[in-house]
Design a protein around this motif. Sequence first.
Motif, PDB file in Angstrom:
ATOM      1  N   ILE A   6       0.829  -1.212   0.000  1.00 28.04           N
ATOM      2  CA  ILE A   6       0.000   0.000   0.000  1.00 28.04           C
ATOM      3  C   ILE A   6       0.861   1.258   0.000  1.00 28.04           C
ATOM      4  CG2 ILE A   6      -1.822   1.255   1.184  1.00 28.04           C
ATOM      5  CD1 ILE A   6      -2.659  -1.452  -0.068  1.00 28.04           C
ATOM      6  N   GLU A   7       1.845   1.327   0.899  1.00 32.29           N
ATOM      7  CA  GLU A   7       2.702   2.513   0.923  1.00 32.29           C
ATOM      8  C   GLU A   7       3.474   2.662  -0.383  1.00 32.29           C
ATOM      9  OE1 GLU A   7       4.302   6.037   2.210  1.00 32.29           O
ATOM     10  OE2 GLU A   7       2.607   4.877   2.989  1.00 32.29           O
ATOM     11  N   GLN A   8       3.879   1.542  -0.984  1.00 29.75           N
ATOM     12  CA  GLN A   8       4.628   1.604  -2.235  1.00 29.75           C
ATOM     13  C   GLN A   8       3.726   1.513  -3.472  1.00 29.75           C
ATOM     14  OE1 GLN A   8       9.104   0.224  -1.781  1.00 29.75           O
ATOM     15  NE2 GLN A   8       7.756  -1.524  -1.458  1.00 29.75           N
ATOM     16  N   ALA A   9       2.441   1.443  -3.284  1.00 24.74           N
ATOM     17  CA  ALA A   9       1.540   1.476  -4.438  1.00 24.74           C
ATOM     18  C   ALA A   9       1.650   2.835  -5.115  1.00 24.74           C
ATOM     19  CB  ALA A   9       0.097   1.214  -3.995  1.00 24.74           C
TER      20      ALA A   9
ATOM     21  N   ALA B 135      -1.775  18.269 -16.113  1.00 22.30           N
ATOM     22  CA  ALA B 135      -0.650  18.464 -15.200  1.00 22.30           C
ATOM     23  C   ALA B 135      -0.388  17.200 -14.386  1.00 22.30           C
ATOM     24  CB  ALA B 135      -0.931  19.641 -14.273  1.00 22.30           C
ATOM     25  N   ARG B 136      -1.453  16.533 -13.929  1.00 29.17           N
ATOM     26  CA  ARG B 136      -1.292  15.327 -13.118  1.00 29.17           C
ATOM     27  C   ARG B 136      -0.703  14.177 -13.929  1.00 29.17           C
ATOM     28  NH1 ARG B 136      -6.336  13.295 -10.662  1.00 29.17           N
ATOM     29  NH2 ARG B 136      -5.094  12.437  -8.957  1.00 29.17           N
ATOM     30  N   LEU B 137      -0.936  14.142 -15.231  1.00 31.67           N
ATOM     31  CA  LEU B 137      -0.349  13.091 -16.060  1.00 31.67           C
ATOM     32  C   LEU B 137       1.168  13.078 -15.930  1.00 31.67           C
ATOM     33  CD1 LEU B 137      -2.461  13.498 -19.341  1.00 31.67           C
ATOM     34  CD2 LEU B 137      -2.729  11.751 -17.574  1.00 31.67           C
ATOM     35  N   PHE B 138       1.752  14.258 -15.796  1.00 28.64           N
ATOM     36  CA  PHE B 138       3.196  14.345 -15.548  1.00 28.64           C
ATOM     37  C   PHE B 138       3.526  14.188 -14.069  1.00 28.64           C
ATOM     38  CE2 PHE B 138       6.384  17.240 -13.805  1.00 28.64           C
ATOM     39  CZ  PHE B 138       7.539  16.598 -14.246  1.00 28.64           C
ATOM     40  N   ALA B 139       2.823  14.931 -13.220  1.00 27.54           N
ATOM     41  CA  ALA B 139       3.263  15.110 -11.844  1.00 27.54           C
ATOM     42  C   ALA B 139       3.212  13.830 -11.031  1.00 27.54           C
ATOM     43  CB  ALA B 139       2.427  16.200 -11.167  1.00 27.54           C
ATOM     44  N   TYR B 140       2.167  13.006 -11.200  1.00 24.61           N
ATOM     45  CA  TYR B 140       2.036  11.842 -10.336  1.00 24.61           C
ATOM     46  C   TYR B 140       3.104  10.797 -10.609  1.00 24.61           C
ATOM     47  CZ  TYR B 140      -2.134  13.033  -7.713  1.00 24.61           C
ATOM     48  OH  TYR B 140      -3.003  13.604  -6.821  1.00 24.61           O
ATOM     49  N   ALA B 141       3.300  10.452 -11.868  1.00 26.09           N
ATOM     50  CA  ALA B 141       4.345   9.473 -12.185  1.00 26.09           C
ATOM     51  C   ALA B 141       5.718   9.999 -11.806  1.00 26.09           C
ATOM     52  CB  ALA B 141       4.293   9.121 -13.672  1.00 26.09           C
ATOM     53  N   ASP B 142       5.952  11.285 -11.997  1.00 21.19           N
ATOM     54  CA  ASP B 142       7.243  11.871 -11.626  1.00 21.19           C
ATOM     55  C   ASP B 142       7.450  11.804 -10.121  1.00 21.19           C
ATOM     56  OD1 ASP B 142       9.679  13.439 -12.342  1.00 21.19           O
ATOM     57  OD2 ASP B 142       8.707  14.956 -11.099  1.00 21.19           O
TER      58      ASP B 142
ATOM     59  N   GLY C 200      11.626   5.406  -6.843  1.00 20.89           N
ATOM     60  CA  GLY C 200      12.732   5.094  -7.751  1.00 20.89           C
ATOM     61  C   GLY C 200      12.243   4.905  -9.168  1.00 20.89           C
ATOM     62  N   GLY C 201      13.164   5.020 -10.103  1.00 20.96           N
ATOM     63  CA  GLY C 201      12.827   4.955 -11.519  1.00 20.96           C
ATOM     64  C   GLY C 201      12.219   3.632 -11.947  1.00 20.96           C
ATOM     65  N   ASN C 202      12.487   2.560 -11.184  1.00 25.49           N
ATOM     66  CA  ASN C 202      11.950   1.242 -11.528  1.00 25.49           C
ATOM     67  C   ASN C 202      10.826   0.821 -10.594  1.00 25.49           C
ATOM     68  OD1 ASN C 202      13.653   0.210 -13.830  1.00 25.49           O
ATOM     69  ND2 ASN C 202      15.269   0.767 -12.387  1.00 25.49           N
ATOM     70  N   TYR C 203      10.041   1.793 -10.137  1.00 22.83           N
ATOM     71  CA  TYR C 203       8.971   1.479  -9.191  1.00 22.83           C
ATOM     72  C   TYR C 203       7.946   0.509  -9.771  1.00 22.83           C
ATOM     73  CZ  TYR C 203       5.997   4.887 -11.664  1.00 22.83           C
ATOM     74  OH  TYR C 203       5.265   5.557 -12.608  1.00 22.83           O
ATOM     75  N   ASN C 204       7.827   0.449 -11.093  1.00 16.81           N
ATOM     76  CA  ASN C 204       6.854  -0.456 -11.693  1.00 16.81           C
ATOM     77  C   ASN C 204       7.291  -1.915 -11.671  1.00 16.81           C
ATOM     78  OD1 ASN C 204       4.551   1.066 -12.436  1.00 16.81           O
ATOM     79  ND2 ASN C 204       5.720   2.041 -14.068  1.00 16.81           N
ATOM     80  N   GLN C 205       8.503  -2.186 -11.162  1.00 24.58           N
ATOM     81  CA  GLN C 205       8.915  -3.574 -10.989  1.00 24.58           C
ATOM     82  C   GLN C 205       8.470  -4.138  -9.639  1.00 24.58           C
ATOM     83  OE1 GLN C 205      13.024  -4.425 -11.935  1.00 24.58           O
ATOM     84  NE2 GLN C 205      12.994  -3.185 -13.794  1.00 24.58           N
TER      85      GLN C 205
ATOM     86  N   CYS D 235       3.564  -3.591 -10.825  1.00 21.59           N
ATOM     87  CA  CYS D 235       3.762  -4.192 -12.145  1.00 21.59           C
ATOM     88  C   CYS D 235       2.421  -4.707 -12.674  1.00 21.59           C
ATOM     89  CB  CYS D 235       4.796  -5.307 -12.097  1.00 21.59           C
ATOM     90  SG  CYS D 235       4.228  -6.818 -11.315  1.00 21.59           S
ATOM     91  N   PRO D 236       2.280  -4.769 -13.983  1.00 31.11           N
ATOM     92  CA  PRO D 236       1.015  -5.252 -14.564  1.00 31.11           C
ATOM     93  C   PRO D 236       0.827  -6.745 -14.280  1.00 31.11           C
ATOM     94  CG  PRO D 236       2.337  -4.026 -16.171  1.00 31.11           C
ATOM     95  CD  PRO D 236       3.226  -4.319 -15.016  1.00 31.11           C
ATOM     96  N   HIS D 237      -0.137  -7.101 -13.442  1.00 30.46           N
ATOM     97  CA  HIS D 237      -0.343  -8.505 -13.076  1.00 30.46           C
ATOM     98  C   HIS D 237      -0.822  -9.330 -14.258  1.00 30.46           C
ATOM     99  CE1 HIS D 237      -0.982  -7.536  -8.505  1.00 30.46           C
ATOM    100  NE2 HIS D 237       0.112  -6.987  -9.004  1.00 30.46           N
ATOM    101  N   ALA D 238      -1.632  -8.721 -15.117  1.00 28.31           N
ATOM    102  CA  ALA D 238      -2.269  -9.475 -16.186  1.00 28.31           C
ATOM    103  C   ALA D 238      -1.671  -9.192 -17.558  1.00 28.31           C
ATOM    104  CB  ALA D 238      -3.772  -9.175 -16.204  1.00 28.31           C
ATOM    105  N   ALA D 239      -0.623  -8.399 -17.623  1.00 26.23           N
ATOM    106  CA  ALA D 239      -0.012  -8.049 -18.908  1.00 26.23           C
ATOM    107  C   ALA D 239       1.507  -8.179 -18.792  1.00 26.23           C
ATOM    108  CB  ALA D 239      -0.396  -6.632 -19.320  1.00 26.23           C
ATOM    109  N   GLN D 240       2.147  -8.659 -19.840  1.00 25.25           N
ATOM    110  CA  GLN D 240       3.597  -8.835 -19.842  1.00 25.25           C
ATOM    111  C   GLN D 240       4.281  -7.500 -20.151  1.00 25.25           C
ATOM    112  OE1 GLN D 240       5.908 -11.707 -19.560  1.00 25.25           O
ATOM    113  NE2 GLN D 240       7.205  -9.898 -19.432  1.00 25.25           N
TER     114      GLN D 240
END
Length: 485
Positions: A307-310, A331-338, A345-350, A355-360
Amino acid sequence: MTQHLTAQNGAPIADDQNSLTAGRRGPVGLQDWHLIEKLAHFNRERIPERVVHAKGSGAYGTFTLTQDLSRYTLAEHFNEVGKQTEVVVRFSTVGGEAGSADAERDPRGFAVRFYTKNGNHDIVGNNTPVFFLRDGIKFPDFIHTQKRNPITNLKDPQAMWDFWSLNPEALHQVTILMSDRGIPLNYRHMNGYGSHTFSLWNKQGERFWVKFHFKTQQGVRNLSNAEADTLKGIDPDHAQRDLYGAIEDGQAPKWTLYLQVMPERDADSYGINPFDLTKVWPHSDYPLIEAGVLELNRNPQNYFNEIEQAAFAPSNLVPGVGASPDKMLQARLFAYADAQRYRIGGNYNQLPVNCPHAAQPNHYQRAGAMAGGGCPYHGAQQESGVNYGPNTQQGPEQKPQYAEPPLAVEGNLDRFDRFEEENVEQAGNLYRLMSDTQRQALADTIAATLSQVTAPVQQRMLAQFAGADAEYAERVAQAIEAVRG
C-alpha cells in the motif's frame, strides 16, 4: 519595494496563474517550462512520504462488469458482462501528514487500479466530484496553504482563506468541504469519483468524454465536527481500523461504478466547459450509466510493500481509455508518475503491487536504481543487447491498432485569463439543496476558521458567498459575529 517573481534561474515570470494552452480549453503545451519547473520542484519537497495523500489505507479486490460498454470503449475490462478484473484500491486524506488523524475535515483520496490484460488502468480521484482548481499550475501553491506555515510550523487559516478568496473557482469545492459531507465516517461509507473528464474510444474510432462515479453500497455516512474531534482523540486511525476489520470479518465493502458519457461533438456546444474540474455535469443532461461492481475482499499482507509503495498515476491508461484537455488532469499526467519516480525510484513499476499482473511488460527501458528484478508475475525481463527501437533484432514492436483517434485542437497558444469561467453558480445550487440545519452547520464550520483571518480576506470570501446565494453570505457573516462573541 515590490519584488518581482522569477523562475529558479532568475528569469522574470509574466504569468504564474495560467498554463500555456492551445486555445482557451487546452491542451497544455509541453513547452510551458515554468509549469514543469513548479510541478517537478513540488514533487521533491517531501522525503519520504507522499507530498499529498500521505496517510492512506488500502486493499485488494475485484471489479465485475455488469454492462457491456463496448459501444463506448475498446478497453477489455469494460467489455463482456460478467468479466472480473483484479483491483487494488488506496484511500487517503489529502492534506495531512502520515501520522495525522483519519477524522480530519479534508477531501479523501479514492484511487483504483485495474490490472487489465492490456496493462494497468488507474483512476486516481477523490470522494468529491470536483476540486478546488482547474489549472495545475496553481496546485503547488494551493497545497502550500493546506500544509504548515514555514515560520510557525502550524496550520495557517490565513493562508488557506487568503488563497481561496483570490481564487473564486474553489468555491464549489470549499462549499462541499465545509458542509456535512466534509468528514466521511470512514472509507466504506463514502463515494469515489474520477473527478476529471477522461476519454473513451471504441473500435469504430468514435470518442466519448466520460466521468467515473463509484457509489458506495454501504450508504453515505458522515461525522459532525464534535464526533470527529472525539474520534481524533480516541482513535486517530479509525478509518484504517474499520476497513481492515470489515474485510477480515467477511464484510467486503462494495461500490457500484457508474459512468456519465458525453459524445465528443457535444463538448463545443455544451453550456459549461466539460473539462473544468470545478464543475459537475448535471445528471439531467448526462444520466448515470451503471457499469459494474467494485468489491474489496483481501487485506494486504505487508502494508509498506503493498500500500505505501503502491504508485498510482492518472497516466496509467490503457487502449480505449485516454485523457482529455482538462488542464488539471494534464498536469497530473506528468506530476504523479514523476513523484513516484522520486519517492520510490525509476523502476517502481517492478514492485509487485505496481507491475502489470495481467499483462507482460516489454519495453526498452533499462538500468536505473533497483533495476533487474523484473515483474514477479512474469519473471525478469529479457536483458538482450537491444535497448532501442525500431530495430532488426526481433525487439518488441508497436501496435498501431491501439492508437487513440486524433483530437482536433485550435486557437492560439497562450495563458488564458483565470476569471474567464463562471465560478459560483454550482456552489449556489448546492447550497440551495441543503436543509436549514445543513446550511447553518456549513456557516458555522466556515466561521470557525474564517473568523481567524484578516478583514480583507473575510470580505473577499463573503463577496463570493453572496455571488452564490445572498443567504449563504448572511449566514456566514452572522456565524463569524457569533464566534467573536
